[in-house]
Structure formats: structure tokens, C-alpha cells
Design a protein around this motif. Structure first.
Motif, PDB file in Angstrom:
ATOM      1  N   SER A 176       0.855  -1.195   0.000  1.00 49.38           N
ATOM      2  CA  SER A 176       0.000   0.000   0.000  1.00 49.38           C
ATOM      3  C   SER A 176       0.885   1.236   0.000  1.00 49.38           C
ATOM      4  CB  SER A 176      -0.914   0.005   1.236  1.00 49.38           C
ATOM      5  OG  SER A 176      -0.161   0.019   2.436  1.00 49.38           O
ATOM      6  N   LYS A 177       0.273   2.386   0.005  1.00 46.24           N
ATOM      7  CA  LYS A 177       1.025   3.640   0.017  1.00 46.24           C
ATOM      8  C   LYS A 177       1.918   3.690   1.250  1.00 46.24           C
ATOM      9  CE  LYS A 177       0.471   8.677  -0.032  1.00 46.24           C
ATOM     10  NZ  LYS A 177      -0.493   9.808  -0.071  1.00 46.24           N
ATOM     11  N   PRO A 178       3.183   4.015   1.077  1.00 49.65           N
ATOM     12  CA  PRO A 178       4.096   3.992   2.214  1.00 49.65           C
ATOM     13  C   PRO A 178       3.856   5.133   3.190  1.00 49.65           C
ATOM     14  CG  PRO A 178       5.214   4.841   0.277  1.00 49.65           C
ATOM     15  CD  PRO A 178       3.871   4.343  -0.183  1.00 49.65           C
ATOM     16  N   ASN A 179       4.066   4.834   4.457  1.00 54.03           N
ATOM     17  CA  ASN A 179       4.135   5.868   5.474  1.00 54.03           C
ATOM     18  C   ASN A 179       5.574   6.383   5.480  1.00 54.03           C
ATOM     19  OD1 ASN A 179       1.394   5.541   6.221  1.00 54.03           O
ATOM     20  ND2 ASN A 179       1.934   3.775   7.469  1.00 54.03           N
ATOM     21  N   LEU A 180       6.050   6.852   6.592  1.00 52.42           N
ATOM     22  CA  LEU A 180       7.391   7.428   6.587  1.00 52.42           C
ATOM     23  C   LEU A 180       8.474   6.393   6.338  1.00 52.42           C
ATOM     24  CD1 LEU A 180       7.217  10.045   9.455  1.00 52.42           C
ATOM     25  CD2 LEU A 180       6.613  10.247   7.076  1.00 52.42           C
ATOM     26  N   PHE A 181       8.329   5.235   6.955  1.00 52.52           N
ATOM     27  CA  PHE A 181       9.351   4.209   6.819  1.00 52.52           C
ATOM     28  C   PHE A 181       8.714   2.884   6.467  1.00 52.52           C
ATOM     29  CE2 PHE A 181      11.373   7.263   9.656  1.00 52.52           C
ATOM     30  CZ  PHE A 181      12.573   7.459   8.983  1.00 52.52           C
ATOM     31  N   THR A 182       9.231   2.249   5.441  1.00 49.72           N
ATOM     32  CA  THR A 182       8.760   0.919   5.085  1.00 49.72           C
ATOM     33  C   THR A 182       9.422  -0.112   6.005  1.00 49.72           C
ATOM     34  OG1 THR A 182      10.527   0.545   3.486  1.00 49.72           O
ATOM     35  CG2 THR A 182       8.526   1.649   2.692  1.00 49.72           C
ATOM     36  N   ILE A 183       8.897  -1.324   5.992  1.00 43.99           N
ATOM     37  CA  ILE A 183       9.485  -2.399   6.786  1.00 43.99           C
ATOM     38  C   ILE A 183      10.935  -2.628   6.366  1.00 43.99           C
ATOM     39  CG2 ILE A 183       9.300  -4.822   7.446  1.00 43.99           C
ATOM     40  CD1 ILE A 183       6.956  -3.147   8.417  1.00 43.99           C
ATOM     41  N   ALA A 184      11.202  -2.593   5.069  1.00 48.53           N
ATOM     42  CA  ALA A 184      12.561  -2.816   4.580  1.00 48.53           C
ATOM     43  C   ALA A 184      13.525  -1.755   5.096  1.00 48.53           C
ATOM     44  CB  ALA A 184      12.565  -2.833   3.044  1.00 48.53           C
ATOM     45  N   GLN A 185      13.073  -0.506   5.150  1.00 46.25           N
ATOM     46  CA  GLN A 185      13.926   0.566   5.654  1.00 46.25           C
ATOM     47  C   GLN A 185      14.315   0.320   7.114  1.00 46.25           C
ATOM     48  OE1 GLN A 185      11.242   3.838   4.092  1.00 46.25           O
ATOM     49  NE2 GLN A 185      13.213   4.846   3.911  1.00 46.25           N
ATOM     50  N   ILE A 186      13.349  -0.067   7.913  1.00 43.12           N
ATOM     51  CA  ILE A 186      13.649  -0.311   9.319  1.00 43.12           C
ATOM     52  C   ILE A 186      14.565  -1.520   9.474  1.00 43.12           C
ATOM     53  CG2 ILE A 186      12.666  -0.846  11.574  1.00 43.12           C
ATOM     54  CD1 ILE A 186      12.136   1.987  10.685  1.00 43.12           C
ATOM     55  N   ASN A 187      14.312  -2.584   8.699  1.00 45.45           N
ATOM     56  CA  ASN A 187      15.184  -3.756   8.770  1.00 45.45           C
ATOM     57  C   ASN A 187      16.632  -3.389   8.446  1.00 45.45           C
ATOM     58  OD1 ASN A 187      13.154  -5.560   9.486  1.00 45.45           O
ATOM     59  ND2 ASN A 187      12.753  -6.210   7.390  1.00 45.45           N
ATOM     60  N   GLY A 188      16.834  -2.606   7.393  1.00 46.10           N
ATOM     61  CA  GLY A 188      18.181  -2.198   7.015  1.00 46.10           C
ATOM     62  C   GLY A 188      18.837  -1.333   8.068  1.00 46.10           C
ATOM     63  N   ARG A 189      18.051  -0.469   8.686  1.00 44.82           N
ATOM     64  CA  ARG A 189      18.594   0.391   9.740  1.00 44.82           C
ATOM     65  C   ARG A 189      18.964  -0.415  10.983  1.00 44.82           C
ATOM     66  NH1 ARG A 189      16.090   3.585   6.345  1.00 44.82           N
ATOM     67  NH2 ARG A 189      16.477   5.835   6.349  1.00 44.82           N
ATOM     68  N   MET A 190      18.113  -1.382  11.329  1.00 44.47           N
ATOM     69  CA  MET A 190      18.442  -2.217  12.478  1.00 44.47           C
ATOM     70  C   MET A 190      19.714  -3.012  12.217  1.00 44.47           C
ATOM     71  SD  MET A 190      14.883  -3.614  14.180  1.00 44.47           S
ATOM     72  CE  MET A 190      14.112  -4.291  12.727  1.00 44.47           C
ATOM     73  N   ASP A 191      19.831  -3.597  11.026  1.00 43.45           N
ATOM     74  CA  ASP A 191      21.026  -4.378  10.709  1.00 43.45           C
ATOM     75  C   ASP A 191      22.271  -3.506  10.704  1.00 43.45           C
ATOM     76  OD1 ASP A 191      19.502  -6.647  10.506  1.00 43.45           O
ATOM     77  OD2 ASP A 191      19.477  -6.697   8.315  1.00 43.45           O
ATOM     78  N   GLY A 192      22.158  -2.283  10.177  1.00 42.09           N
ATOM     79  CA  GLY A 192      23.297  -1.371  10.179  1.00 42.09           C
ATOM     80  C   GLY A 192      23.753  -1.024  11.584  1.00 42.09           C
ATOM     81  N   GLN A 235      18.273 -13.579  11.604  1.00 40.19           N
ATOM     82  CA  GLN A 235      17.052 -14.052  12.252  1.00 40.19           C
ATOM     83  C   GLN A 235      16.907 -13.514  13.674  1.00 40.19           C
ATOM     84  OE1 GLN A 235      19.203 -15.922  10.475  1.00 40.19           O
ATOM     85  NE2 GLN A 235      18.266 -17.814   9.732  1.00 40.19           N
ATOM     86  N   ARG A 236      18.014 -13.066  14.261  1.00 35.56           N
ATOM     87  CA  ARG A 236      17.974 -12.496  15.609  1.00 35.56           C
ATOM     88  C   ARG A 236      17.953 -10.971  15.584  1.00 35.56           C
ATOM     89  NH1 ARG A 236      18.606 -16.501  19.301  1.00 35.56           N
ATOM     90  NH2 ARG A 236      19.942 -18.297  18.791  1.00 35.56           N
ATOM     91  N   ARG A 237      17.597 -10.411  14.444  1.00 33.22           N
ATOM     92  CA  ARG A 237      17.627  -8.961  14.257  1.00 33.22           C
ATOM     93  C   ARG A 237      16.931  -8.209  15.389  1.00 33.22           C
ATOM     94  NH1 ARG A 237      15.279  -8.937   9.561  1.00 33.22           N
ATOM     95  NH2 ARG A 237      17.211  -8.716   8.344  1.00 33.22           N
ATOM     96  N   ARG A 238      15.717  -8.580  15.691  1.00 31.04           N
ATOM     97  CA  ARG A 238      14.955  -7.799  16.672  1.00 31.04           C
ATOM     98  C   ARG A 238      15.456  -7.995  18.092  1.00 31.04           C
ATOM     99  NH1 ARG A 238       8.735  -7.031  14.558  1.00 31.04           N
ATOM    100  NH2 ARG A 238       9.271  -6.796  12.373  1.00 31.04           N
ATOM    101  N   GLU A 239      15.843  -9.210  18.423  1.00 30.78           N
ATOM    102  CA  GLU A 239      16.324  -9.417  19.787  1.00 30.78           C
ATOM    103  C   GLU A 239      17.667  -8.728  20.000  1.00 30.78           C
ATOM    104  OE1 GLU A 239      17.768 -13.868  20.139  1.00 30.78           O
ATOM    105  OE2 GLU A 239      16.036 -13.777  18.809  1.00 30.78           O
ATOM    106  N   ASN A 240      18.524  -8.681  18.975  1.00 31.15           N
ATOM    107  CA  ASN A 240      19.779  -7.943  19.098  1.00 31.15           C
ATOM    108  C   ASN A 240      19.533  -6.439  19.166  1.00 31.15           C
ATOM    109  OD1 ASN A 240      21.745 -10.021  19.148  1.00 31.15           O
ATOM    110  ND2 ASN A 240      21.525 -10.328  16.954  1.00 31.15           N
ATOM    111  N   PHE A 241      18.582  -5.980  18.382  1.00 38.11           N
ATOM    112  CA  PHE A 241      18.277  -4.548  18.362  1.00 38.11           C
ATOM    113  C   PHE A 241      17.763  -4.076  19.728  1.00 38.11           C
ATOM    114  CE2 PHE A 241      15.509  -0.908  17.287  1.00 38.11           C
ATOM    115  CZ  PHE A 241      16.430  -0.101  16.653  1.00 38.11           C
ATOM    116  N   LYS A 242      16.963  -4.919  20.377  1.00 40.56           N
ATOM    117  CA  LYS A 242      16.437  -4.560  21.695  1.00 40.56           C
ATOM    118  C   LYS A 242      17.546  -4.284  22.701  1.00 40.56           C
ATOM    119  CE  LYS A 242      12.100  -7.201  21.633  1.00 40.56           C
ATOM    120  NZ  LYS A 242      11.373  -8.302  22.304  1.00 40.56           N
TER     121      LYS A 242
END
Length: 470
Positions: A176-192, A235-242
Motif C-alpha cells: 500500500s502507500k508507504p508511510n514514513l518508513f517501510t518495513i525494509a527501511q527499518i530492517n536495514g537500519r536495524m542491521d546497520g 534471524q535475531r535482528r529484533r532481539e539484538n536490536f532490543k
């Protein structure tokens, strides 16, 4: 053959080779890694920082804000035209009017990431040029700018999207129409942020950029799944980010970044009233961010696992629901450990439910794999076909595998017990006092298996059905 004809033939040959070289790389992370390795192999003496500068130059990542933290990318040598064009398309992020999102790649675990913040975070971690530069470059920069521009918005994050092909992906389209950040953008930022922080703490362990990316994105799980997996994998992206980000700290960094950007671009200092309003917007947006990416588990969408359309007209659930029903699949009987296998299992279950059972769709609301992800079935809002007589009263969550004598992985159970349930409560899908039950509590069945049923009977919120007197 005269010289003119020879020169023309040679030029056409070079053009053909270049075109074919570019076409041979899809926007899959494994292809991106292969392209990075080609750059490394052509100059064996180059270190990761040099390779990253060359990638930044190709992608045009060299504005004043980036140069405040990292060296000027124009100092890097150019790369061959075909590779330069590939990296420009793979790294330069933009969303087109038809919701096509560019500058993203599909990872082996089934998630999509933007490449630019990933590379910026890694380079900042290697160079250690300024304190916590990887935080400013990956997340805080664009959070601050975007929140300020869209201060009247009510939702800031999403959506996800789908690739035209998960084997050789070329086109990614948002749902759908994107809001400020897409899921991919956040994933890339978390990994960075994750990789930048790790490298900053121990940059001597980084030998090659391609090796780092391969270790992070392409790790193969063994039979124990995520329970025995290394700490630093996607696969541990979110738990590491926390472990790295706390909301108050993220808010401070975001505000600092906005002020730094103003200073670098020669804008006047922000007035106190403007700063107060921005702080309120950032606070609200970060609350949404914490819910989506720190409370909720990662969910693989229907289109990513290859779901067939719902047949007929779906029935909407009346939320919030009072029950959460736990199942196992029995067939497939083995846990799935990869995105490919879990997706194939989801498609097989959907075919069985639609073709053999005659249902409109796969029956479960959500399904837990052993690859580190939850798979979307009918989802949050559509009534399922999982617990006869109770489908309108609760979500049905199944675990892929037969758990009559064994248990799912601890990681998979935690995804459902600690994250999916909490996410459902926070988003208004479950009442806070919901009751958790096994399938056998309300239907004559062995589901979810003796061993697993014994386990869930110890979980918080577990409760058997009370017999109703006539």
C-alpha cells in the motif's frame, strides 16, 4: 577485417559482457554478496573500509551529513561500469509512484532490507570516526527529518511488500502507500546498527565485507533451529536490536541529529516551541516503533510465502478476542528450518485446507516456524477455521511439526508465548486477560500433542474450558 570494424566489434562485445554481468545479479542478498566479492577479488589488497567507500561512491551516498561522519566518497576509485550500475540500483533507495521500492534486497531468511543504512552502519563501525556514528547514520537521521516533515501523521511505519520472484528477485512492490518508513527501511537500519556496533567493539574480526554479510545473512540452522544458532545472524535482528536501543536514548539521538542537520545545512537554530512540538511527535512515533519492532515478533507476510487468494468473502473478527488456541500441524511432522521449507509447508497446508477440506483459506491465524519467524495465515482481522465452534472467539496459532513426544524449539515457543500474544494485546487483538488453551481443550483431538500440551499448561494465561451446566 579493417581497424574500424574491429573497434566496433570490440565495443559491442564489451557492452554485451557488461550487460550480461549486470543481468546476472538479482536483488537477492546472496547475489549482492557475490557482487561485493567480485570487487574484493579484483583488488585483493583492499580493506573493507575502501570497498565500502567505493560502494558509497557508486550509490551517491555522500551528502554533507554523511561526510560529517565518514570520509568523502569521491576520494574512492571508480569501479567497472556494469558493477557500478548494479550497486547504484541496489543501494540507492527510493519509492516510486506505483509503490515500487528500490534500493532493497531480499535476504535468505525471507525479509527485505534497505542496503544504504546497512552499509553506512558497517563503515561507521569500522572507522570509529565519531562516537556512535552508526546510530546517527542508520536510524536517527531519517527519523528526525521525516517526523518533522510529517508531524500531523498518525501512523509512521510500514508497509511491507512482496517480490516478483523469491528465487531471482528483481522488483519489490509495497502492499500500500508507504508511510514514513517501510518495513525494509527499518530492517536495514536495524542491521546497520547491529553490525556497526559489533564491529566498533571488535573491528579486528572483520576481514572481508562479503564474509561479514554472508555470516550474518546466510547462516544455516541445524536441527535445533534457533536454539543453537549463533548470536549475530539476521534471524535475531529484533532481539539484538532490543539490546542496543532504549526509547529515551533513541529520542535523544533523534533530536540531536535534527539539530546537527540544521547546522550542517546552514539553517537557523530551532526555536524552543518548534523543538517542543517535534519532541512530542518523536515521542509518539517512537512509541509506535517500539510496539512494531521491539514488542511484536517478525512476521512473514502471505505474499512472501506464496499464499493463494482467499476464496469467498472473509468474515471479520470482532476485536478484542478472549481466547488464544494453540495447535501443532502433525503434518508436516518435522519442524521447518529455512524460509524456503517453511514457505513450502505453508503452501502445502493451504492446499490441504482449501482443496481437501473445502475451506476458504488456510485455517490458522498464524503459524510458527523453527526458522525464527511467524508466518501470517488469516492474520489479525479475519476469522479462521482452526478450533471448531470457537473460531470467532480466538486466534488459532499452530507450530509446524508433530509434538506428541517432542517440544518445539524454545525460540519458537517464546515467539508465540512472549511476543505474539503480547503484540496481540497491545494492538487490540486480544483482551489483556485472554485465556490460552490447547486445541484438545475444546475439540476431541490429540492436538497440540501430549508433550506440547503439557508444556503450554504451564504458560501464563492457560486455562481449561469450564463445563457449562444445562
Amino acid at each position: 577485417m579493417d581497424k574500424g570494424w574491429w573497434k566496433l566489434t570490440l565495443a559491442l562485445l564489451v557492452l554485451l559482457v557488461s550487460t550480461n554481468a549486470e543481468a546476472s545479479f538479482s536483488y537477492h542478498m546472496e547475489d549482492f554478496i557475490r557482487a561485493v566479492k567480485q570487487i574484493e577479488d579484483e583488488d585483493p589488497g583492499s580493506d573493507p573500509a575502501t570497498v565500502l567507500m567505493r560502494l558509497r561512491r557508486a550509490a551517491g551516498l555522500n551528502d554533507a551529513f554523511i561526510r560529517h561522519f565518514l570520509p568523502d566518497a569521491q576520494a574512492a576509485s571508480e569501479m567497472p561500469t556494469n558493477l557500478s550500475e548494479y550497486f547504484r540500483k541496489a543501494v540507492h533507495h527510493r519509492v516510486l509512484e506505483d509503490f515500487k521500492e528500490e534500493g532493497v534486497v531480499l535476504t535468505p531468511d525471507g525479509t527485505t532490507v534497505t542496503v544504504a543504512p546497512l552499509l553506512l552502519g558497517i563503515e561507521a563501525g569500522i572507522l570509529k570516526t565519531k562516537r556512535q556514528a552508526h546510530i546517527h547514520l542508520t536510524l536517527a537521521k531519517d527519523l528526525g527529518v521525516s517526523f518533522r516533515r510529517h508531524s500531523s501523521g498518525t501512523h509512521y511505519l510500514g508497509p511491507d511488500g512482496c517480490w516478483n520472484n523469491v528465487t531471482s528477485p528483481q522488483v519489490f512492490t509495497l502492499s500500500s502507500k508507504p508511510n514514513l518508513f517501510t518495513i525494509a527501511q527499518i530492517n536495514g537500519r536495524m542491521d546497520g546498527m547491529i553490525l556497526g556496533t559489533e564491529i566498533s567493539a571488535n573491528s579486528s574480526c572483520l576481514l572481508k565485507l562479503s564474509s561479514l554479510l554472508k555470516q550474518y545473512y546466510s547462516h544455516q540452522l541445524d536441527r535445533e533451529g534457533m536454539d543453537s544458532a549463533p548470536r549475530l545472524i539476521s534471524q535475531r535482528r529484533r532481539e539484538n536490536f532490543k539490546l542496543l536501543v532504549f526509547p529515551p536514548r533513541l529520542m535523544r539521538k533523534t533530536m540531536m541529529t535534527v539539530e546537527l542537520q540544521q547546522r550542517l545545512t546552514g539553517q537557523p537554530k530551532m526555536k524552543m516551541e518548534t523543538k517542543r512540538k517535534l519532541r512530542a511527535v518523536v515521542k509518539m512515533a517512537i512509541k509506535e516503533f517500539v510496539h512494531m519492532y521491539m514488542d511484536c515478533p517478525p512476521i512473514i507476510s502471505r505474499c512472501m510465502w506464496g499464499a493463494e487468494p482467499y476464496r469467498g468473502t472473509p468474515t471479520s473478527l470482532s476485536l478484542p478476542l478472549p481466547f488464544l488456541f494453540i495447535h501443532h500441524t502433525h503434518t508436516p511432522s518435522e519442524p521447518c528450518l529455512t524460509f524456503e521449507k517453511c514457505s513450502a509447508d505453508m503452501r502445502a497446508m493451504q492446499r490441504f485446507h482449501q482443496e481437501d477440506r473445502g475451506w476458504d483459506d488456510i485455517g490458522y491465524s498464524f503459524v510458527a516456524g523453527s526458522d525464527g519467524y511467524i508466518y501470517e495465515g488469516r492474520g489479525w482481522d479475519i476469522q479462521g477455521a482452526h478450533t471448531y465452534g470457537q473460531n470467532s472467539k480466538g486466534y488459532g496459532v499452530s507450530f509446524i511439526g508433530d509434538y506428541q513426544t517432542n517440544l518445539p524449539s524454545q525460540h519458537a515457543m517464546s515467539l508465540v508465548r512472549d511476543q505474539l500474544a503480547s503484540c496481540a494485546v497491545n494492538r487490540g487483538g486480544l483482551v489483556s486477560s485472554y485465556t490460552l488453551q490447547g486445541h484438545r481443550d475444546v475439540v476431541s483431538t490429540t492436538c497440540p500433542g501430549d508433550a506440547f500440551y503439557k508444556e503450554i499448561s504451564t504458560w501464563e494465561h492457560f486455562g481449561k474450558v469450564k463445563t457449562q451446566k444445562p
